[in-house]
Write a protein that holds these residues in place. Structure first.
Motif, PDB file in Angstrom:
ATOM      1  N   VAL A 160     -38.039  10.455  32.030  1.00 45.33           N
ATOM      2  CA  VAL A 160     -37.983   9.463  30.681  1.00 45.33           C
ATOM      3  C   VAL A 160     -39.345   9.765  29.853  1.00 45.33           C
ATOM      4  O   VAL A 160     -40.143   9.579  30.652  1.00 45.33           O
ATOM      5  CB  VAL A 160     -37.376   8.092  30.721  1.00 45.33           C
ATOM      6  CG1 VAL A 160     -36.027   7.979  31.123  1.00 45.33           C
ATOM      7  CG2 VAL A 160     -38.394   7.320  31.503  1.00 45.33           C
ATOM      8  N   GLU A 161     -39.031  10.344  28.709  1.00 45.76           N
ATOM      9  CA  GLU A 161     -40.481  10.610  28.022  1.00 45.76           C
ATOM     10  C   GLU A 161     -40.505   9.674  26.891  1.00 45.76           C
ATOM     11  O   GLU A 161     -39.362   9.570  26.117  1.00 45.76           O
ATOM     12  CB  GLU A 161     -40.388  11.995  27.652  1.00 45.76           C
ATOM     13  CG  GLU A 161     -40.394  12.950  28.663  1.00 45.76           C
ATOM     14  CD  GLU A 161     -41.739  13.296  29.254  1.00 45.76           C
ATOM     15  OE1 GLU A 161     -42.509  12.906  28.653  1.00 45.76           O
ATOM     16  OE2 GLU A 161     -41.623  13.410  30.512  1.00 45.76           O
ATOM     17  N   ALA A 162     -41.425   9.108  26.280  1.00 38.29           N
ATOM     18  CA  ALA A 162     -41.769   8.390  25.419  1.00 38.29           C
ATOM     19  C   ALA A 162     -42.666   8.885  24.297  1.00 38.29           C
ATOM     20  O   ALA A 162     -43.740   9.451  24.722  1.00 38.29           O
ATOM     21  CB  ALA A 162     -42.041   6.998  25.751  1.00 38.29           C
ATOM     22  N   LEU A 163     -42.496   8.894  22.942  1.00 38.78           N
ATOM     23  CA  LEU A 163     -43.638   9.421  22.047  1.00 38.78           C
ATOM     24  C   LEU A 163     -44.370   8.603  21.665  1.00 38.78           C
ATOM     25  O   LEU A 163     -43.966   7.429  20.944  1.00 38.78           O
ATOM     26  CB  LEU A 163     -42.661  10.134  20.980  1.00 38.78           C
ATOM     27  CG  LEU A 163     -43.509  10.680  19.940  1.00 38.78           C
ATOM     28  CD1 LEU A 163     -44.123  12.076  20.623  1.00 38.78           C
ATOM     29  CD2 LEU A 163     -42.800  11.420  18.811  1.00 38.78           C
ATOM     30  N   MET A 164     -45.572   8.735  21.744  1.00 41.02           N
ATOM     31  CA  MET A 164     -46.419   7.928  21.205  1.00 41.02           C
ATOM     32  C   MET A 164     -47.074   8.110  19.565  1.00 41.02           C
ATOM     33  O   MET A 164     -46.717   9.186  19.166  1.00 41.02           O
ATOM     34  CB  MET A 164     -47.951   7.695  21.752  1.00 41.02           C
ATOM     35  CG  MET A 164     -47.770   7.409  23.493  1.00 41.02           C
ATOM     36  SD  MET A 164     -47.396   5.612  23.813  1.00 41.02           S
ATOM     37  CE  MET A 164     -45.238   5.980  24.028  1.00 41.02           C
ATOM     38  N   PRO A 165     -47.413   6.865  18.656  1.00 40.17           N
ATOM     39  CA  PRO A 165     -47.779   7.200  17.473  1.00 40.17           C
ATOM     40  C   PRO A 165     -48.658   8.364  17.300  1.00 40.17           C
ATOM     41  O   PRO A 165     -48.520   8.756  16.081  1.00 40.17           O
ATOM     42  CB  PRO A 165     -48.107   5.915  17.227  1.00 40.17           C
ATOM     43  CG  PRO A 165     -47.703   4.784  18.254  1.00 40.17           C
ATOM     44  CD  PRO A 165     -47.683   5.407  19.644  1.00 40.17           C
ATOM     45  N   ASP A 166     -49.358   8.627  18.178  1.00 41.95           N
ATOM     46  CA  ASP A 166     -50.409   9.921  17.775  1.00 41.95           C
ATOM     47  C   ASP A 166     -49.714  11.108  18.078  1.00 41.95           C
ATOM     48  O   ASP A 166     -50.448  12.250  17.979  1.00 41.95           O
ATOM     49  CB  ASP A 166     -51.615   9.553  18.496  1.00 41.95           C
ATOM     50  CG  ASP A 166     -51.440   9.811  19.967  1.00 41.95           C
ATOM     51  OD1 ASP A 166     -50.335   9.684  20.346  1.00 41.95           O
ATOM     52  OD2 ASP A 166     -52.369   9.608  20.951  1.00 41.95           O
ATOM     53  N   GLU A 177     -38.363   3.731  17.006  1.00 41.72           N
ATOM     54  CA  GLU A 177     -37.185   4.951  17.029  1.00 41.72           C
ATOM     55  C   GLU A 177     -37.253   5.815  15.837  1.00 41.72           C
ATOM     56  O   GLU A 177     -37.281   7.158  15.873  1.00 41.72           O
ATOM     57  CB  GLU A 177     -35.977   4.260  16.797  1.00 41.72           C
ATOM     58  CG  GLU A 177     -34.582   4.875  17.170  1.00 41.72           C
ATOM     59  CD  GLU A 177     -33.414   4.430  16.833  1.00 41.72           C
ATOM     60  OE1 GLU A 177     -32.524   4.523  17.781  1.00 41.72           O
ATOM     61  OE2 GLU A 177     -33.102   3.396  15.980  1.00 41.72           O
ATOM     62  N   GLU A 178     -37.885   5.430  14.668  1.00 42.88           N
ATOM     63  CA  GLU A 178     -38.002   6.009  13.656  1.00 42.88           C
ATOM     64  C   GLU A 178     -39.070   7.201  13.739  1.00 42.88           C
ATOM     65  O   GLU A 178     -39.035   8.530  13.230  1.00 42.88           O
ATOM     66  CB  GLU A 178     -38.236   5.068  12.385  1.00 42.88           C
ATOM     67  CG  GLU A 178     -37.131   4.673  11.608  1.00 42.88           C
ATOM     68  CD  GLU A 178     -37.592   3.516  10.571  1.00 42.88           C
ATOM     69  OE1 GLU A 178     -38.686   3.311  10.412  1.00 42.88           O
ATOM     70  OE2 GLU A 178     -36.621   2.871   9.983  1.00 42.88           O
ATOM     71  N   THR A 179     -40.393   6.772  14.462  1.00 42.99           N
ATOM     72  CA  THR A 179     -41.326   7.587  14.875  1.00 42.99           C
ATOM     73  C   THR A 179     -40.829   8.868  15.512  1.00 42.99           C
ATOM     74  O   THR A 179     -41.074   9.905  15.603  1.00 42.99           O
ATOM     75  CB  THR A 179     -42.397   6.818  15.553  1.00 42.99           C
ATOM     76  OG1 THR A 179     -42.934   5.898  14.776  1.00 42.99           O
ATOM     77  CG2 THR A 179     -43.490   8.010  15.988  1.00 42.99           C
ATOM     78  N   LEU A 180     -39.808   8.429  16.699  1.00 41.15           N
ATOM     79  CA  LEU A 180     -39.284   9.437  17.538  1.00 41.15           C
ATOM     80  C   LEU A 180     -38.435  10.340  16.627  1.00 41.15           C
ATOM     81  O   LEU A 180     -38.545  11.479  16.987  1.00 41.15           O
ATOM     82  CB  LEU A 180     -38.577   8.749  18.822  1.00 41.15           C
ATOM     83  CG  LEU A 180     -37.960   9.524  19.725  1.00 41.15           C
ATOM     84  CD1 LEU A 180     -38.734  10.719  20.202  1.00 41.15           C
ATOM     85  CD2 LEU A 180     -37.308   8.826  20.577  1.00 41.15           C
ATOM     86  N   ASP A 216     -32.111  13.043  18.676  1.00 41.28           N
ATOM     87  CA  ASP A 216     -31.914  14.281  17.993  1.00 41.28           C
ATOM     88  C   ASP A 216     -32.125  15.031  19.296  1.00 41.28           C
ATOM     89  O   ASP A 216     -32.604  16.367  18.914  1.00 41.28           O
ATOM     90  CB  ASP A 216     -32.824  14.378  17.071  1.00 41.28           C
ATOM     91  CG  ASP A 216     -32.629  13.860  15.791  1.00 41.28           C
ATOM     92  OD1 ASP A 216     -33.293  13.172  15.100  1.00 41.28           O
ATOM     93  OD2 ASP A 216     -31.156  13.615  15.578  1.00 41.28           O
ATOM     94  N   GLY A 217     -32.216  14.898  20.447  1.00 45.25           N
ATOM     95  CA  GLY A 217     -32.654  15.611  21.720  1.00 45.25           C
ATOM     96  C   GLY A 217     -31.165  16.595  21.887  1.00 45.25           C
ATOM     97  O   GLY A 217     -30.525  16.880  21.056  1.00 45.25           O
ATOM     98  N   GLY A 218     -31.224  17.032  23.192  1.00 46.43           N
ATOM     99  CA  GLY A 218     -30.148  17.909  23.673  1.00 46.43           C
ATOM    100  C   GLY A 218     -30.758  19.419  23.421  1.00 46.43           C
ATOM    101  O   GLY A 218     -31.810  19.625  23.131  1.00 46.43           O
TER     102      GLY A 218
END
Length: 513
Positions: A220-226, A404-407, A485-487
């Motif tokens: 599982v990958e999480a996107l940070m704000p930077d 979620e919006e950031t991702l 929006d992955g896949g």
């Protein structure tokens, strides 16, 4: 410097993310750096350790509900054990710390300080498993490991010693083991999304970046704000490699000896780093109510003549919340003014502040203030517990929605090498591209812009033990567990963005912690 100035965060999350993060970690009383001469180690303060305990409790409950038992294995692993699984030695050898001497005596065999525990756990699974009746076997340990990182360290994200859990299981069939692998990935996804308010993408590591010795590594990958990605947790289908190396076999119903299929899976305190980085702001730490040590701080505001009345009313409110198992703190310090208290508790990340002054005490109300954005609401004492729970839900939703919006806004597509480089260089985030599957093409991008393939879409299409377990989605398939929006891209007639050879997979490139 005044106390108020000392409390404040001086760095900008947007412009100086690294310095800002380090300042939040220290000023919010989460960690200190280790002693001189021990670069890369941290002192975990009680506040951060309580956050880790809440992650531990959340996961441990779910592990046990699915048949896992906790155990503990030694910190040290004999070198010979590691050598029985050569891929482990080759994969971790640069990061392994070795003990060669005990007291004044040189050891006959070097001992590794565990970088992971497959090689110490597998031999004992071999002893404990005899028959199909012993399967599945599931053990987990909460512990620390040491990996002597050569790269720059950052508290919780990357340290030479870190806390984690590592689970190990053995199964009759590959289908059973794959189901186990996905069960743990589901639980890790839930930890991020339902406890930490962080949306994640699910996928698999590319073949060259899977766990040493594994058949498939899921993540599982999480996107940070930077714009950087964090590998949030991994779950590995190990195939039969470890079982072959350590003789993990069982007798089936036909009295025939069979090799077991094994898994391992782990989540570390890197989750705390993601929590801090994702939600916190230029005023300090921000925590969702689900994990905050104090969910509500009550700040009584009084003058001399109203102090007794206000404090008594505040204590009544605190008792009601405490009786409802809400974690509440009253800050009735005489030596600090309300403004100082507001700033201090904001710095420490308490999600909800209750302000109680003479007017609230007289009217039977409480003013509730949200930490993330300062939204306030006045509620009646008669429904204080219900109102606080409602505000918890609202605060959690705000934090999750923002993340979620950031991702969502940072998953982009590139069809050429220049688009890939330009998009990551300008925006960061995830860039999904057609990829031929060769590591050399990833290396070319990594050398130029320090971005790598953090995941490829994951296929979960395994129906029985005869099916081959293919971690990667086939070209053009819609069968994927990557959300948002992955896949996969439609790879029909597509070529790799680096080498122009036919594209076989969709790769997610990103810079990462």
């Amino acid at each position: 410097m005044s106390e108020d100035q000392d409390l404040g965060i001086t760095q900008s999350k947007t412009h100086n993310t690294g310095e800002w993060y380090a300042e939040v970690v220290q000023k919010a009383e989460l960690a200190n750096y280790g002693p001189d001469g021990m670069s890369g180690f941290i002192i975990t303060r009680p506040r951060a350790y309580e956050l880790w305990e809440r992650v531990q409790s959340y996961l441990d409950t779910r592990f046990k509900q699915t048949g896992v038992q906790n155990a503990y294995f030694p910190l040290f692993i004999p070198e010979g054990y590691l050598e029985r699984e050569k891929e482990i030695v080759e994969g971790f050898d640069p990061e392994v710390a070795w003990v060669e001497q005990a007291g004044r005596n040189e050891l006959e065999e070097r001992l590794a300080v565990r970088p992971t525990s497959e090689s110490i756990i597998a031999p004992y699974l071999s002893q404990w498993i005899r028959s199909y009746r012993d399967l599945p076997m599931r053990v987990n340990q909460w512990t620390s490991v040491v990996r002597w990182e050569a790269t720059e360290t950052k508290p919780f994200f990357r340290t030479k010693e870190f806390l984690w859990q590592e689970g190990h299981t053995a199964h009759e069939t590959r289908a059973d083991a794959w189901t186990e692998t996905m069960c743990r990935l589901d639980q890790y996804e839930s930890t991020y999304e339902d406890l930490l308010a962080i949306p994640v993408l699910r996928g698999a590591k590319p073949e060259h970046d899977k766990f040493p010795g594994a058949d498939t590594t899921t993540t599982v990958e999480a996107l940070m704000p930077d714009g950087k990605s964090v590998q949030g947790a991994t779950s590995h289908y190990l195939g039969t490699g470890f079982a072959d190396a350590f003789d993990i076999t069982y007798t089936d119903t036909n009295e025939t000896s069979q090799v077991a299929h094994t898994t391992s899976w782990g989540l570390s305190w890197r989750a705390l780093g993601a929590l801090i980085m994702t939600h916190s702001d230029d005023q300090g730490l921000v925590l969702p109510p689900t994990i905050a040590p104090e969910q509500v701080v009550i700040v009584p505001i009084w003058q001399t003549e109203t102090k007794e009345t206000v404090i008594e009313y505040a204590e009544d409110i605190a008792d009601e919340l405490d009786d409802a198992d809400i974690r509440v703190e009253i800050d009735d310090r005489d030596e600090q003014n309300p403004g100082f208290k507001f700033n201090e508790w904001e710095l420490k990340g308490v999600p909800l502040r209750a302000e109680i002054g003479p007017n609230e005490a007289a009217e039977g109300t409480v003013t509730l203030v949200h930490r993330p954005d300062g939204e306030s609401i006045t509620v009646e004492q008669s429904r204080i517990v219900e109102a606080v729970q409602e505000q918890f839900d609202s605060i959690y939703a705000k934090l999750y929605t923002n993340a979620e919006e950031t991702l969502k806004s940072n998953i982009r597509t590139a069809e050429t090498r220049s688009e890939l480089l330009g998009t990551i260089g300008q925006h960061g985030g995830y860039v999904k591209t057609p990829w031929c599957g060769n590591e050399s093409c990833e290396t070319a991008i990594k050398d130029e812009i320090a971005a790598e393939i953090v995941m490829v879409p994951l296929s979960n299409d395994v129906t029985d033990e005869q099916d081959s377990i293919d971690a990667h989605t086939t070209a053009g398939s819609d069968d994927t567990t990557v959300g948002l929006d992955g896949g996969s891209l439609d790879l029909t007639d597509s070529t790799c963005v680096v080498c122009d050879n036919p594209a076989l997979e969709t790769a997610y490139f990103a810079k990462s912690y």
